[in-house]
Design an enzyme around this catalytic site. Structure first.
Site, PDB file in Angstrom:
ATOM      1  N   LYS A   1     -39.085  33.663  20.817  1.00 47.88           N
ATOM      2  CA  LYS A   1     -39.433  35.055  21.129  1.00 47.88           C
ATOM      3  C   LYS A   1     -37.847  35.618  21.756  1.00 47.88           C
ATOM      4  O   LYS A   1     -37.440  35.312  22.734  1.00 47.88           O
ATOM      5  CB  LYS A   1     -40.497  35.193  22.329  1.00 47.88           C
ATOM      6  CG  LYS A   1     -40.837  36.458  22.565  1.00 47.88           C
ATOM      7  CD  LYS A   1     -41.954  36.633  23.831  1.00 47.88           C
ATOM      8  CE  LYS A   1     -42.409  38.211  24.103  1.00 47.88           C
ATOM      9  NZ  LYS A   1     -43.689  38.362  24.595  1.00 47.88           N
TER      10      LYS A   1
ATOM     11  N   GLY B   1     -35.529  43.687  18.339  1.00 50.52           N
ATOM     12  CA  GLY B   1     -35.951  42.126  18.199  1.00 50.52           C
ATOM     13  C   GLY B   1     -35.584  41.088  19.325  1.00 50.52           C
ATOM     14  O   GLY B   1     -35.829  40.044  19.242  1.00 50.52           O
TER      15      GLY B   1
ATOM     16  N   ARG C   1     -41.732  29.228  22.656  1.00 50.84           N
ATOM     17  CA  ARG C   1     -42.883  29.295  22.963  1.00 50.84           C
ATOM     18  C   ARG C   1     -43.871  28.050  21.900  1.00 50.84           C
ATOM     19  O   ARG C   1     -43.355  28.034  20.918  1.00 50.84           O
ATOM     20  CB  ARG C   1     -43.901  30.556  22.834  1.00 50.84           C
ATOM     21  CG  ARG C   1     -43.106  31.583  23.468  1.00 50.84           C
ATOM     22  CD  ARG C   1     -43.776  32.974  23.545  1.00 50.84           C
ATOM     23  NE  ARG C   1     -44.188  33.364  22.286  1.00 50.84           N
ATOM     24  CZ  ARG C   1     -44.947  34.617  21.994  1.00 50.84           C
ATOM     25  NH1 ARG C   1     -45.305  35.249  23.382  1.00 50.84           N
ATOM     26  NH2 ARG C   1     -45.205  35.269  21.144  1.00 50.84           N
TER      27      ARG C   1
ATOM     28  N   ASP D   1     -54.080  42.788  18.837  1.00 53.80           N
ATOM     29  CA  ASP D   1     -52.996  41.809  18.191  1.00 53.80           C
ATOM     30  C   ASP D   1     -52.601  40.969  19.446  1.00 53.80           C
ATOM     31  O   ASP D   1     -51.652  40.024  19.061  1.00 53.80           O
ATOM     32  CB  ASP D   1     -51.689  42.548  17.981  1.00 53.80           C
ATOM     33  CG  ASP D   1     -51.334  43.781  18.907  1.00 53.80           C
ATOM     34  OD1 ASP D   1     -52.162  44.723  19.241  1.00 53.80           O
ATOM     35  OD2 ASP D   1     -50.081  43.501  19.149  1.00 53.80           O
TER      36      ASP D   1
END
Length: 504
Positions: free
Chosen positions: A118, A131, A181, A264
């Site tokens: 991430k 991003g 993650r 989401d």
């Protein structure tokens, strides 16, 4: 030198082999791309617990090779980095196509664990964003992922946190960070909504079959589908509803506010996912809103269970082309309404040290009334959630309830409830009940002000506060003698001024 090299491992080796199940679904589900490298990366923190689960050794995790891979500067042979596409409802409104805007899935190990970065750079789904993730929010995610795991709450895990001096601009210039993650799957409700919304039934069925075969094989059994017309997709909806209900019961019991329960951000496996504007309750205020961006209070603490059901309803709508029969979909969703209250009451019985349901046929009703009366009393006085439950646990062990009672302004109300509690409790199992309570009511949680202290120190290059806090949160039910005065105390006055938003 290639801009994104593949590491040919030397000792120490990661020992990982790659399977990449999600990548086998095909290009309709993702875009393959490489992470964007960061300069001058450094290691901030690692989780040995997560490393053991993944199957990598501490020496590898501390190696230069690992630093480059976990910062997005290199890959290991066999990885297939990709960003997945999904859609979803945000704050109750259809948002259309979304996707992994700053997360890149490196691959899946042959043990079935997906590894995702991430903050690894722009993807086709970044929607104009950079991003990247900043150190501030990455510290919060890293700590809370591992704290929730230690609390026994289903969650994605955080293997590592790396940093870089590269500037990232939010409200002001900050520095970049990457959280690695881990999860069996990062598939969300929004993945199903994406294909359903565009009428792509073939891909919708392919995704549903993949999820069932990989994670819910019992949904194809005659027993699981008998009451649902033999429909495996309705059984999937029911299984996800029940896992989500169990998850929400744990959130409410531990006082966790997610802050942004968009579809989401809902895991198909019933995991806590996407730690953004979260908070553990300080004072028990049922309507507390932890997300400064949530102007309507949609995701207030006491609304979370109903929002989860609303999100499941959206998932049910997405699966309707496969389920076909509305009655079967409704029956699958109904399970949430029975599982959530049952699981929540079970969690509260643990917190109260009630080893068995009360006597009589109305045990749930009478225990529920005892819980409701206590929650009303806590809310009336704005009593600190974590400190109250820990003091009550200690009182059960010692028999002295004065410290717990000192938290209430309504002393008469407290005394009346305490009398009811003692009448309900079994005096013959006092030690066993106290032990259960101490294992159900943590001493340490990731309060906002503690996270803020770790962040402020880290921005000065001092990670000792983060590491100390991590060590306490990894064993939240233990006493850690000498750590009461700060890490387990009431929040300072300035804690109420902390604002956590969707950009956090």
């Amino acid at each position: 030198m290639p801009s994104h090299p593949t590491i040919a491992e030397a000792a120490p080796s990661s020992g990982l082999r790659w399977h990449n199940g999600f990548a086998a679904l095909g290009s309709a589900f993702f875009t393959e791309l490489q992470p964007t490298p960061l300069p001058a990366t450094y290691l901030v923190a690692t989780s040995e617990s997560a490393a053991r689960w993944l199957g990598v050794s501490p020496p590898w995790l501390r190696s230069e090779a690992a630093l480059q891979v976990l910062s997005g500067n290199a890959t290991l042979a066999g990885m297939r980095p990709l960003a997945s596409v999904y859609s979803g409802h945000q704050f109750g409104v259809w948002a259309g196509q979304l996707g992994d805007g700053r997360a890149i899935l490196l691959g899946e190990t042959d043990a079935g664990i997906e590894v995702q970065l991430k903050g690894a750079g722009r993807t086709p789904y970044s929607r104009g964003g950079d991003g990247r993730a900043v150190l501030r929010s990455s510290i919060r995610e890293f700590l809370c992922s591992e704290a929730m795991h230690a609390l026994g709450v289903p969650t994605t895990r955080a293997l590592s946190l790396t940093g870089s001096p590269a500037p990232v601009y939010r409200e002001e210039a900050e520095t970049a960070a990457v959280v690695t993650r881990l999860a069996p799957s990062f598939i969300r409700f929004g993945h199903f909504e994406h294909f359903a919304s565009s009428g792509r039934q073939a891909e919708l069925q392919q995704l549903a079959d993949y999820v069932i075969d990989r994670y819910y094989p019992e949904c194809r059994s005659a027993e699981a589908t008998a009451h649902l017309g033999g429909n495996a997709y309705a059984a999937l909806l029911q299984a996800v509803s029940e896992r989500t209900a169990a998850l929400l019961a744990q959130w409410q019991a531990v006082g966790f506010c997610h802050g942004v329960m968009n579809t989401d951000n809902m895991s198909i496996l019933g995991l806590t996912i996407d730690y953004g504007p979260f908070q553990f309750l300080d004072a028990f205020v049922p309507g507390h809103i932890c997300n400064h961006s949530d102007h309507q209070g949609r995701y207030a603490f006491n609304r979370q269970p109903n929002v989860a059901y609303w999100n499941l309803f959206c998932l049910g709508q997405a699966l309707m082309p496969l389920i076909g029969d509305t009655a079967h979909a409704q029956a699958a969703l109904e399970s949430y309404k029975t599982v959530f209250p049952a699981r929540f009451l079970a969690r509260m019985r643990d917190k109260l040290g009630l080893l068995q349901p009360g006597p009589g046929t109305d045990a749930d009703q009478s225990d529920g009334a005892l819980v409701d009366a206590l929650l009303q009393l806590l809310a009336q006085g704005g009593v600190d959630w974590t400190i109250f439950w820990r003091r009550l646990s200690q009182a059960r062990a010692s028999g002295d309830y004065e410290a717990a009672g000192d938290l209430f302004l309504d002393r008469d109300g407290w005394k009346r409830w305490l009398l009811s509690f003692k009448e309900r409790s079994d005096p013959t199992d006092q030690a066993l009940a106290a032990d259960l309570m101490l294992k159900a009511n943590p001493k340490f949680v990731l309060r906002n002000h503690l996270g803020e202290e770790a962040i402020r120190a880290a921005t000065r290059g001092d990670f000792t506060v983060l590491h100390t806090l991590q060590s306490l949160l990894e064993r939240p039910f233990e006493e850690h003698a000498g750590q009461d005065a700060h890490w387990a105390d009431f929040p300072p006055d300035w804690a109420s001024t902390i604002e956590i938003s969707c950009s956090s």
